[in-house]
Write a protein that holds these residues in place. Structure first.
Motif, PDB file in Angstrom:
ATOM      1  N   TRP A 164      35.241  33.007  38.354  1.00 45.74           N
ATOM      2  CA  TRP A 164      36.306  33.993  38.150  1.00 45.74           C
ATOM      3  C   TRP A 164      35.836  35.313  38.759  1.00 45.74           C
ATOM      4  O   TRP A 164      34.704  35.755  38.509  1.00 45.74           O
ATOM      5  N   PHE A 165      36.712  35.901  39.524  1.00 47.27           N
ATOM      6  CA  PHE A 165      36.437  37.175  40.163  1.00 47.27           C
ATOM      7  C   PHE A 165      37.603  38.108  39.875  1.00 47.27           C
ATOM      8  O   PHE A 165      38.691  37.670  39.511  1.00 47.27           O
ATOM      9  N   ARG A 166      37.372  39.381  40.065  1.00 44.20           N
ATOM     10  CA  ARG A 166      38.466  40.329  39.892  1.00 44.20           C
ATOM     11  C   ARG A 166      38.366  41.420  40.946  1.00 44.20           C
ATOM     12  O   ARG A 166      37.292  41.709  41.465  1.00 44.20           O
ATOM     13  N   GLN A 167      39.525  41.984  41.228  1.00 46.61           N
ATOM     14  CA  GLN A 167      39.561  43.068  42.203  1.00 46.61           C
ATOM     15  C   GLN A 167      40.546  44.122  41.730  1.00 46.61           C
ATOM     16  O   GLN A 167      41.744  43.839  41.579  1.00 46.61           O
ATOM     17  N   ALA A 168      40.025  45.286  41.490  1.00 47.35           N
ATOM     18  CA  ALA A 168      40.853  46.423  41.101  1.00 47.35           C
ATOM     19  C   ALA A 168      41.268  47.191  42.354  1.00 47.35           C
ATOM     20  O   ALA A 168      40.591  47.101  43.385  1.00 47.35           O
ATOM     21  N   PRO A 169      42.357  47.932  42.290  1.00 44.70           N
ATOM     22  CA  PRO A 169      42.795  48.700  43.465  1.00 44.70           C
ATOM     23  C   PRO A 169      41.700  49.611  44.002  1.00 44.70           C
ATOM     24  O   PRO A 169      41.071  50.348  43.246  1.00 44.70           O
ATOM     25  N   GLY A 170      41.450  49.496  45.280  1.00 37.31           N
ATOM     26  CA  GLY A 170      40.461  50.356  45.917  1.00 37.31           C
ATOM     27  C   GLY A 170      39.020  49.959  45.692  1.00 37.31           C
ATOM     28  O   GLY A 170      38.110  50.676  46.113  1.00 37.31           O
ATOM     29  N   LYS A 171      38.822  48.829  45.034  1.00 41.00           N
ATOM     30  CA  LYS A 171      37.454  48.392  44.750  1.00 41.00           C
ATOM     31  C   LYS A 171      37.182  47.032  45.367  1.00 41.00           C
ATOM     32  O   LYS A 171      38.099  46.291  45.705  1.00 41.00           O
ATOM     33  N   GLU A 172      35.910  46.727  45.494  1.00 42.27           N
ATOM     34  CA  GLU A 172      35.522  45.426  46.019  1.00 42.27           C
ATOM     35  C   GLU A 172      35.709  44.341  44.963  1.00 42.27           C
ATOM     36  O   GLU A 172      35.700  44.611  43.764  1.00 42.27           O
TER      37      GLU A 172
ATOM     38  N   PRO B  48      40.783  49.577  29.670  1.00 40.56           N
ATOM     39  CA  PRO B  48      41.607  49.912  30.848  1.00 40.56           C
ATOM     40  C   PRO B  48      40.894  49.623  32.167  1.00 40.56           C
ATOM     41  O   PRO B  48      41.554  49.230  33.139  1.00 40.56           O
ATOM     42  N   GLU B  49      39.581  49.760  32.189  1.00 42.05           N
ATOM     43  CA  GLU B  49      38.852  49.486  33.430  1.00 42.05           C
ATOM     44  C   GLU B  49      38.775  47.998  33.767  1.00 42.05           C
ATOM     45  O   GLU B  49      38.280  47.630  34.833  1.00 42.05           O
ATOM     46  N   ASP B  50      39.256  47.154  32.886  1.00 36.61           N
ATOM     47  CA  ASP B  50      39.347  45.721  33.193  1.00 36.61           C
ATOM     48  C   ASP B  50      40.609  45.397  33.981  1.00 36.61           C
ATOM     49  O   ASP B  50      40.798  44.250  34.419  1.00 36.61           O
ATOM     50  N   THR B  51      41.462  46.373  34.162  1.00 35.67           N
ATOM     51  CA  THR B  51      42.690  46.163  34.928  1.00 35.67           C
ATOM     52  C   THR B  51      42.350  45.759  36.355  1.00 35.67           C
ATOM     53  O   THR B  51      41.611  46.448  37.054  1.00 35.67           O
ATOM     54  N   ALA B  52      42.878  44.612  36.772  1.00 34.16           N
ATOM     55  CA  ALA B  52      42.564  44.065  38.092  1.00 34.16           C
ATOM     56  C   ALA B  52      43.382  42.795  38.297  1.00 34.16           C
ATOM     57  O   ALA B  52      43.965  42.257  37.353  1.00 34.16           O
ATOM     58  N   VAL B  53      43.367  42.332  39.529  1.00 40.75           N
ATOM     59  CA  VAL B  53      43.848  40.982  39.804  1.00 40.75           C
ATOM     60  C   VAL B  53      42.662  40.048  39.634  1.00 40.75           C
ATOM     61  O   VAL B  53      41.595  40.279  40.216  1.00 40.75           O
ATOM     62  N   TYR B  54      42.851  39.033  38.830  1.00 42.45           N
ATOM     63  CA  TYR B  54      41.794  38.069  38.555  1.00 42.45           C
ATOM     64  C   TYR B  54      42.054  36.795  39.355  1.00 42.45           C
ATOM     65  O   TYR B  54      43.173  36.260  39.346  1.00 42.45           O
ATOM     66  N   TYR B  55      41.014  36.324  40.019  1.00 49.56           N
ATOM     67  CA  TYR B  55      41.102  35.140  40.852  1.00 49.56           C
ATOM     68  C   TYR B  55      40.129  34.068  40.360  1.00 49.56           C
ATOM     69  O   TYR B  55      39.046  34.394  39.883  1.00 49.56           O
ATOM     70  N   CYS B  56      40.508  32.822  40.539  1.00 52.21           N
ATOM     71  CA  CYS B  56      39.530  31.761  40.361  1.00 52.21           C
ATOM     72  C   CYS B  56      39.245  31.137  41.727  1.00 52.21           C
ATOM     73  O   CYS B  56      40.102  31.142  42.619  1.00 52.21           O
ATOM     74  N   ALA B  57      38.043  30.643  41.872  1.00 52.79           N
ATOM     75  CA  ALA B  57      37.601  30.114  43.151  1.00 52.79           C
ATOM     76  C   ALA B  57      36.662  28.946  42.921  1.00 52.79           C
ATOM     77  O   ALA B  57      36.001  28.858  41.876  1.00 52.79           O
ATOM     78  N   ALA B  58      36.591  28.065  43.897  1.00 50.54           N
ATOM     79  CA  ALA B  58      35.714  26.901  43.822  1.00 50.54           C
ATOM     80  C   ALA B  58      34.669  26.985  44.921  1.00 50.54           C
ATOM     81  O   ALA B  58      34.978  27.331  46.060  1.00 50.54           O
ATOM     82  N   GLY B  59      33.456  26.653  44.553  1.00 50.14           N
ATOM     83  CA  GLY B  59      32.390  26.704  45.543  1.00 50.14           C
ATOM     84  C   GLY B  59      31.143  26.023  45.031  1.00 50.14           C
ATOM     85  O   GLY B  59      31.126  25.485  43.919  1.00 50.14           O
ATOM     86  N   ARG B  60      30.127  26.067  45.851  1.00 51.58           N
ATOM     87  CA  ARG B  60      28.830  25.489  45.476  1.00 51.58           C
ATOM     88  C   ARG B  60      27.728  26.506  45.724  1.00 51.58           C
ATOM     89  O   ARG B  60      26.823  26.267  46.530  1.00 51.58           O
TER      90      ARG B  60
END
Length: 125
Positions: free
Chosen positions: A36-44, A88-100
């Motif tokens: 699980w990853f997340r990306q907030a506006p203007g952040k990596e 509030p700083e947890d606000t972000a788009v959360y993504y799931c991804a698959a990898g090894r």
């Protein structure tokens, strides 16, 4: 074709909770790690947590420790991310991804080959 879909985001007040789900298809449950990853506006994009679908071992990013829990349901082939004590700083788009990824780099987005569309989590103060 490998597909992942994150869901469960929404608007929540600070201190509240949400459960995100990651459903996937196109590969055998147990062959990949799910992150699980997340990306907030203007952040990596940053790593939140990952789990091995084979042995269930987990790794958490600094932002998740003590508040978030990653888990899996083998029967449903779904990975969850429980978000508690949201800020509030947890606000972000959360993504799931698959990898090894190797364990030492499990929070590195570039090591994940497959990504789903994200789900937006908005935490109001």
């Amino acid at each position: 074709e490998v597909q992942l879909q994150a869901s469960g985001g929404g608007l929540v007040q600070a201190g509240g909770s949400l459960t995100l789900s990651c459903a996937f298809s196109g590969f055998t449950f147990g062959d990949y790690g799910i992150g699980w990853f997340r990306q907030a506006p203007g952040k990596e994009r940053e790593g939140v947590a990952c789990i091995s679908t084979s042995d269930g071992s987990v790794i958490y990013g600094d932002s998740a420790k003590g508040r978030f829990t990653i888990s899996k349901d083998n029967a449903k082939e779904i990975v969850y991310l429980q978000l508690n004590s949201l800020k509030p700083e947890d606000t972000a788009v959360y993504y799931c991804a698959a990898g090894r990824p190797i364990i030492s780099a499990a929070m590195t987005p570039s090591l994940y080959a497959y990504w789903g569309k994200g789900t937006l989590v908005t935490v109001s103060s």
